[in-house]
Design an enzyme around this catalytic site. Sequence first.
Site, PDB file in Angstrom:
ATOM      1  CG  HIS A 377       0.445   6.529   4.127  1.00 49.13           C
ATOM      2  ND1 HIS A 377       0.045   5.215   4.153  1.00 49.13           N
ATOM      3  CD2 HIS A 377      -0.185   7.097   3.091  1.00 49.13           C
ATOM      4  CE1 HIS A 377      -0.796   4.988   3.149  1.00 49.13           C
ATOM      5  NE2 HIS A 377      -0.959   6.127   2.492  1.00 49.13           N
ATOM      6  CE  LYS A 568       7.630  -4.925  11.463  1.00 45.95           C
ATOM      7  NZ  LYS A 568       6.320  -4.375  11.174  1.00 45.95           N
ATOM      8  NE  ARG A 569      13.052  -0.104   3.296  1.00 45.77           N
ATOM      9  CZ  ARG A 569      13.222   0.715   2.264  1.00 45.77           C
ATOM     10  NH1 ARG A 569      12.472   0.610   1.187  1.00 45.77           N
ATOM     11  NH2 ARG A 569      14.173   1.637   2.280  1.00 45.77           N
ATOM     12  CE  LYS A 574       8.768   0.010   9.229  1.00 46.61           C
ATOM     13  NZ  LYS A 574       7.369  -0.474   9.161  1.00 46.61           N
ATOM     14  CB  THR A 676      -0.213  -3.847   5.623  1.00 45.68           C
ATOM     15  OG1 THR A 676       1.076  -3.526   5.073  1.00 45.68           O
ATOM     16  CG2 THR A 676      -1.144  -2.657   5.496  1.00 45.68           C
ATOM     17  CE  LYS A 680       1.510  -7.557   3.477  1.00 43.20           C
ATOM     18  NZ  LYS A 680       2.824  -6.942   3.150  1.00 43.20           N
TER      19      LYS A 680
HETATM   20  C1  LIG Z   1       3.406  -5.918   3.669  1.00 44.96           C
HETATM   21  C2  LIG Z   1       4.763  -5.533   3.270  1.00 44.96           C
HETATM   22  C3  LIG Z   1       5.417  -4.472   3.909  1.00 44.96           C
HETATM   23  C4  LIG Z   1       4.810  -3.709   5.068  1.00 44.96           C
HETATM   24  O1  LIG Z   1       5.183  -4.335   6.262  1.00 44.96           O
HETATM   25  P1  LIG Z   1       5.016  -3.587   7.679  1.00 44.96           P
HETATM   26  O2  LIG Z   1       5.384  -4.635   8.670  1.00 44.96           O
HETATM   27  O3  LIG Z   1       3.579  -3.203   7.771  1.00 44.96           O
HETATM   28  O4  LIG Z   1       5.946  -2.441   7.670  1.00 44.96           O
HETATM   29  C5  LIG Z   1       6.702  -4.155   3.510  1.00 44.96           C
HETATM   30  N1  LIG Z   1       7.319  -4.837   2.525  1.00 44.96           N
HETATM   31  C6  LIG Z   1       6.718  -5.865   1.897  1.00 44.96           C
HETATM   32  C7  LIG Z   1       7.467  -6.591   0.830  1.00 44.96           C
HETATM   33  C8  LIG Z   1       5.427  -6.241   2.234  1.00 44.96           C
HETATM   34  O5  LIG Z   1       4.848  -7.259   1.588  1.00 44.96           O
END
Ligand SMILES: *Cc1c(COP(=O)(O)O)cnc(C)c1O
Length: 841
Positions: A377, A568-569, A574, A676, A680
Amino acid sequence: MSVQTDSEKRKQISVRGIVAVENVAEVKKAFNRHVHYTLVKDRNVATPRDYYFALAHTVRDHLVSRWIRTQQYYYDKDPKRVYYLSLEYYMGRSLQNTMINLGIQGTVDEALYQLGLDIEELEELEEDAGLGNGGLGRLAACFLDSMATLGLAAYGYGIRYEYGIFAQKIENGEQQEEPDDWLRYGNPWEKARPEFMLPVNFYGRVVDTPQGKKWVDTQVVFAMPYDNPIPGYNNNVVNTLRLWSAKSPIDFNLRFFNSGDYIQAVLDRNVAENISRVLYPNDNFFEGKELRLRQEYFMCAATLQDIVRRYKSSKFGSREAVRTTFESLPEKVAIQLNDTHPALAIPELLRILIDVENVPYEEAWQLVIKCCAYTNHTVLPEALERWPCSMLENVLPRHMQLIYHINFLHLQEVEKRWPGDMDRQRRMSLIEEEGEKRVNMAHLCVVGAHAVNGVAAIHSDILKATVFRDFFEMWPEKFQNKTNGITPRRWLLLCNPGLSDLICDKIGEEWTVHLEKLQGLKRWAKDPAFQRAVMKVKQENKLRLASLIERDTGVKINPASMFDVQVKRIHEYKRQLLNILHVMTLYNRIKRDPTAVNTPRTVMIGGKAAPGYYIAKQIIALACAVGNTINNDPDVGDKLKLIFLENYRVTLAERIMPAADLSEQISTAGTEASGTGNMKFMLNGALTVGTMDGANVEMAEEAGENNMFIFGMRVDDVEELKRRGYNAYEYYERNPELRQCVEQIRSGFFSPGEPGRFAHLADVLLHHDRFMHLADYDAYIEAQQKVSDLYQDQAKWAEMVIENIASSGKFSSDRTIAEYAREIWGVEPSWEKMPAPHETA
Ligand SMILES: *Cc1c(COP(=O)(O)O)cnc(C)c1O
């Protein structure tokens, strides 16, 4: 409220299940029965939470027969089982997802309406199952949904943490962490299975006996399984997510205390049970704590005993109804490791085969390799697990021996292939000898697995060229790509009913299980009526999010502004800082010239920082401080806002994705394995401003680069710049707007009460920035100007939105899982329905 035609109504209802009067009556009866018998209340004293639990139990009842029958079916047919091993499952809520997958949402909605209850209010009372940190844990949750929907005989295995990911509170512009006591009111979805409790050993020592090595004098902790139902979409399949909880043995400590303190011995039982107490809150970061090592082994040891028990007890095993040989293990068992966190499954399976089942070593090792597969990952060095040999030796002495032995034979193979190449042997060793001796768990996984995959095409290529280069030369056939995906049920059907209905109107509802059918929307991309309808749904979703934010933060949001979102985190790679630099740039432009900004924006940033990650916490504080200045500046008005979204989690993501106009995916090229969140947003009709990183590359391939805002350095540019030597000052000195921003951070412009507050962040940007923010600043600002200009042309914007939605089919986790099934696990997906049980509930 708009007027709906009958045909519109029918289509809307059909995705949410056919509503029949008898079924509504049954649901009402079942609900009232649960209020009475399960909650022991009547409607005079029942609280909203009682009603939530009564509703959850009512819906759960509909799972039970399907769950039992699915498991019975697997026992009868004995198909190859898929075992997904993960230390994280970021599930979110279950109620609405269960109703949707069972096709009873319409019926239950109507029943609750007739009972005079607000179902949405009750849904809000469910705690998120937050047993994950971010993308990796949410991926596991999406995969469970897809595995059930594709009819795979699959099991998720993990840990039932008593405390999931912490709740984030923003106090005085800083992150505070609160423990996530998610089980406080009980969990109606899980079923404890004490009859399948299993022992797990720790510590002790290894002795030689005539029958081979024995691991003795161990400390035992029991693993209590809790089963969680995973319903497939509309196919009557219900799979199992089995989560282990640590239980002290009855005699824990008592034998050491037989003359001593009985009370203290009972109190000490807690320490053994600490193993499943809390999720480690790091995303993409390795913290080498012994408790975490014990968690990882606890999960692997309990799971492998379960796998071997199920294999042996198959009714096709032999006449005695027990499989006594293991040669068919790889035809019956596929084990997928979600990152290296469950890597100890490899030496543990080897140990069981050799020490317990008396399989000869070489045979056992080949079985292990054939059963196991590993998903990588990340390539960030700070995230790679490297456990000190001394710690492994102490906690798991037999496993440390086995790892040395695996390594010995492995390096013999390397020597055979590349005689005398000692440097290669050093690079490929499972044991790192520099400094403290450590086991490189990724190397263990590559050696012990028959398949190794990255999570997006670009990431899989980087793996082969960098971290696993030597291994790729040795075993090119092991390496694969499986681009991540998301489940379209939760991430469109559930979270965005308005858009779902609109799509069903145009192309029917096949897209829910064949997401590539969204392609059919392309013919309406330029259709003004469809464009208006899509943008109207977006506007409604924006209003809903705006009122939620106003309720929670008091900040009034301009619903006509562009919702520009990065959730995101929080992590340096990032590059939330790049986003903040853009917001500051717009602010400075407005201050210089009130007409400078053509498109009003509401920039939203959300995400948790690991509690020990100092810089990430500072980034949150900076976002809050900049927001505080901008949001209260009358010169700015509603042209620009910066909101920090508190406590980003699955449930909040379900509100945000449908309301976003712009998706920020701006990591330094080569650092985000897939992402991911990007998918979304795309599925929900946001446009992406992003770098050529992770799955963004494939999104651009699917939608066409003209339908995204791609900017900045590519992986090759990043490599080239690293070779040349990145010098932030070059960019700082060249661009006065950038210089102004960095100076504002350094000098405390946004923290007048504490001028030195963010000096460290400015220092990072100028002196120790591994992620080269400033090198991408110009290109980012330019891309953002293009975004603003395009937003002025709402028809063109809508066309691009539709093109994006229509191109997002590849990013269904159903596609990802079908690829894993065929190319790694050797099982065939099926869209067949299981027969429905006769329901009386
Ligand atoms: C989808 C999702 C992530 C992943 O987000 P990235 O932008 O791909 O890092 C992290 N936290 C939550 C709550 C999510 O639903």
